[in-house]
Design a protein around this motif. Structure first.
Motif, PDB file in Angstrom:
ATOM      1  N   ARG A 303      39.633  42.433  45.564  1.00 14.76           N
ATOM      2  CA  ARG A 303      40.376  42.937  46.715  1.00 14.76           C
ATOM      3  C   ARG A 303      40.991  44.283  46.373  1.00 14.76           C
ATOM      4  N   ARG A 311      37.795  45.782  49.915  1.00 12.14           N
ATOM      5  CA  ARG A 311      37.233  45.229  48.685  1.00 12.14           C
ATOM      6  C   ARG A 311      36.500  46.320  47.924  1.00 12.14           C
ATOM      7  N   ASP A 395      38.413  37.679  50.555  1.00 14.83           N
ATOM      8  CA  ASP A 395      38.609  38.499  49.352  1.00 14.83           C
ATOM      9  C   ASP A 395      37.411  38.436  48.424  1.00 14.83           C
TER      10      ASP A 395
END
Length: 703
Positions: A303, A311, A395
């Protein structure tokens, strides 16, 4: 022309949970949420961008219907459409949209997602107590088959003619009427394999194996289809087990041997990152889509709140220049040979406010088709960033592979949101130029969705670099990268700042903060525009006839657009300096040829290379004339490699073979750390230039 990036509705509600509506109840410019339209096709289709036909509802009211993005229709014949959308076919449109007409006075139904169309089998509960005011059949056309046998006959004729999608569709109608007909399911599985619907094929094969005894002949056919489907899904270990099991039962049959060897090769590639690059290069020359496994090196997704997509990719350990970080096949790719010869479609992207490439439109259609036939891959695509108008993706990436999902063309088990998919393509598509086919790629820029590779963020001065052999993307470290450092790749390698920004805009990147772009911006808008105009004068067709004095003057003009105090990286100056070197080399004069070497060395420095006579060493330990701590990424390695080869040729012509050898070793090092493959791939990749310069034999001898 077609447009992407404007709002489109795609339903996610099962048709059984939607209330039936008629055309008389519908309103123009409205999506009728919570409802479905039951209708039937009453005429043959035509096609431009969309499939065009006419439907009538149960009350006998007719309207035009435009169907977009339906699998198998992007480049098909009218005969194919006639067999797929046969008059009399009953469909339910989930949450239909009635659009205002762009021409004429009649509004039309528009369907953007193929999963919003449900094909109604004769025994469907949706037809209970339904009466058609215009009659039970469509006048002028034969009735739709009502039995499994009749649908099987139609499917078999398509199968024999290799019309795989139509065969799978007709087998699906037959299976809706006779779900336990194992021959039908096995034939559909084979059709799915030919369509690369590996998930559907696997599910059908497993369904048969669950129902029959292992000694049954159907089990044999199901087992081999299951093994091939698993290979297509990249499940090489399980595929190998299936092929070995099949071989054990059929000891005298050698048909599984090649499959077993392919599985073993893919498993070696995936576990070690060791590939036969020269063999892949030769294979890609014959067939763009190569047979190879993915390899994930020492990188992982993390992340990153400061990044637009949220990301990025970081190193999981310290890596060195040339280390292999990722090898990956595309989810889908499109190249010039894939484009229809009879149509030229221009796509306007309203998200990026740019015109897309011809290949982008077909890419979207093929992504839709792959998800349609492999619904368990849905998350692999829909967990990619789609912009601020959609929920943030998870994430982590990639998502775990879901269980096998049935592929039912009559009533798809997946909901494809076309608007979100268009946004995903805008933010994530690559232009995967190939080392093995640059001339073909110039006919139409290729397009590809490389899902895991899209986790790498952009930088013009990146710490990793990427190339493609066939459709196989190879990402290597361009410099030593400490553990935990973000890994970036260049999305474009244009010499002009304006050209780079134009390309980055298509990826929805408003501003690149790399050192090169910062220095370019400090040069000022006026100088950037002037430099961009001067670039056109370096076009190969224009420069070939220009006299030396004119090229020297052009180089000085380009150099004047750069601030004196900026760093050494000046890509457009590199082009100009090399152009001068070529002019000097053409004279055949020894003094001027030596001067050409000086200009080429300056060109390499403008690309970011550091020249050295002491420190740089090739992979074999031999001294090379460039520092080998990093690979400049502001241009493809092929441009500086070409300069170095011409320098080697110049030294060779001057009978200074030691220096010629050193520059050849520099190209070998650059090729090895950029792509791999050692001397063999070097000789293949640079074969045309080596032959043109008449130094192929010399290179083969000294390397």
């Amino acid at each position: 022309m077609t447009m992407v990036g404007f709002p489109k509705h795609s339903s996610s509600t099962p048709v059984e949970n939607l209330r039936r509506i008629t055309l008389s109840e519908m309103h123009v410019r409205r999506t009728h949420r919570g409802q479905h339209l039951l209708c039937r096709l009453i005429t043959l289709c035509s096609r431009m961008v969309a499939v065009q036909t006419v439907v009538e509802d149960t009350e006998g009211i007719a309207h035009d219907l435009s169907i977009y993005n339906f699998p198998s229709t992007s480049n098909c014949s009218l005969e194919h459409l006639d067999n797929l959308f046969t008059p009399g076919t009953v469909i339910a449109i989930r949450e239909p949209t009635l659009k205002a007409p762009t021409q004429g006075a009649r509004p039309l139904l528009r369907v953007d997602s193929p999963t919003d169309i449900i094909f109604i089998a004769p025994n469907s509960s949706l037809l209970l107590n339904i009466r058609w005011n215009a009659g039970s059949t469509v006048k002028g056309f034969p009735p739709i088959p009502l039995t499994a046998d009749a649908w099987q006959q139609r499917a078999n004729s398509h199968f024999v003619a290799s019309r795989w999608f139509l065969a799978a569709f007709a087998y699906s109608y037959a299976l809706a009427l006779d779900p336990d007909a194992h021959p039908l399911r096995l034939n559909r599985a084979e059709a799915y394999l030919r369509l690369q619907y590996h998930s559907g094929a696997l599910h059908d094969a497993q369904r048969v194996l669950e129902k029959v005894d292992s000694a049954n002949a159907f089990a044999d056919r199901a087992m081999i289809r299951m093994a091939r489907a698993r290979y297509g899904r990249g499940e090489y270990s399980r595929a190998q087990d299936d092929f070995v099991r099949w071989k054990y039962i059929h000891a005298d049959d050698n048909s599984a041997d090649s499959w077993i060897e392919r599985c073993r090769a893919r498993l070696r590639e995936a576990s070690t990152g060791v590939y036969d690059w020269p063999s892949l290069f030769r294979s890609a020359k014959r067939k763009i889509r190569v047979d190879a496994a993915d390899f994930l090196g020492p990188v992982k997704v993390r992340r990153m709140f400061h990044r637009g997509g949220g990301r990025g990719m970081v190193t999981a350990q310290d890596v060195e220049t040339g280390d292999l970080l990722l090898v990956t096949k595309p989810f889908v790719s499109v190249y010039a040979p894939d484009l229809p010869a009879d149509r030229f479609i221009v796509t306007i992207d309203l998200l990026s406010q740019t015109t897309r490439e011809r290949t982008d439109s077909l890419l979207l259609a093929r992504i839709v088709e792959k998800i349609y036939g492999n619904p368990d891959l849905y998350d692999e695509v829909y967990h990619l960033y789609a912009g601020p108008n959609y929920p943030a993706p998870p994430d982590t990436y990639p998502p775990p592979r879901s269980h096998t999902i049935a592929v039912e063309p009559l009533q798809p088990k997946v909901n494809i949101d076309i608007a979100q998919l268009e946004a995903i393509c805008t933010y994530n598509n690559f232009c995967p130029f190939r080392l093995d086919g640059p001339s073909v790629d110039r006919e139409a820029k290729p397009a590809g969705l490389y899902t895991l590779a899209s986790m790498f963020n952009h930088s013009c001065i990146a710490n990793a670099t990427w190339y493609c052999i066939g459709d196989l993307m190879i990402i290597r470290a361009a410099e030593p990268i400490p553990k935990g450092t973000e890994v970036t790749i260049p999305y474009c390698v244009e010499e002009s700042y304006i050209d780079r920004q134009t390309i980055l805009q298509k990826h929805m990147i408003k501003k690149c903060d790399c050192r090169l772009c910062e220095e370019d911006r400090r040069d000022g808008d006026a100088q950037l525009r002037r430099r961009h105009r001067l670039k056109s004068r370096l076009d190969p067709d224009a420069i070939v006839s220009a006299p030396l004095a004119e090229v020297r003057a052009l180089e000085k003009e380009i150099d004047a657009t750069y601030e004196p105090g900026r760093g050494p990286i000046r890509p457009l100056s590199a082009l100009a300096l090399h152009a001068i070197a070529e002019k000097l080399r053409e004279t055949g004069n020894a003094r001027l040829m030596r001067e050409s070497l000086r200009h080429d060395m300056q060109a390499l420095e403008c690309y970011g290379f550091r020249l050295t006579h002491d420190r740089g060493r090739s992979a074999s330990g031999s001294k090379i004339p460039v520092a080998n701590d990093r690979i400049p990424t502001v241009t493809s390695f092929m441009e500086p490699a070409d300069i170095m080869l011409r320098m080697a040729c110049t030294y060779y012509m001057l009978q200074e073979e030691a220096d010629a050898s050193r520059w050849l070793r520099a190209v070998l090092w650059l090729t090895e750390v950029s792509v791999g493959g050692g001397k063999e791939l070097f000789m293949l990749l640079h074969e045309e230039t080596l032959l043109q310069l008449n130094i192929q034999s010399f290179a083969a001898r000294v390397l």
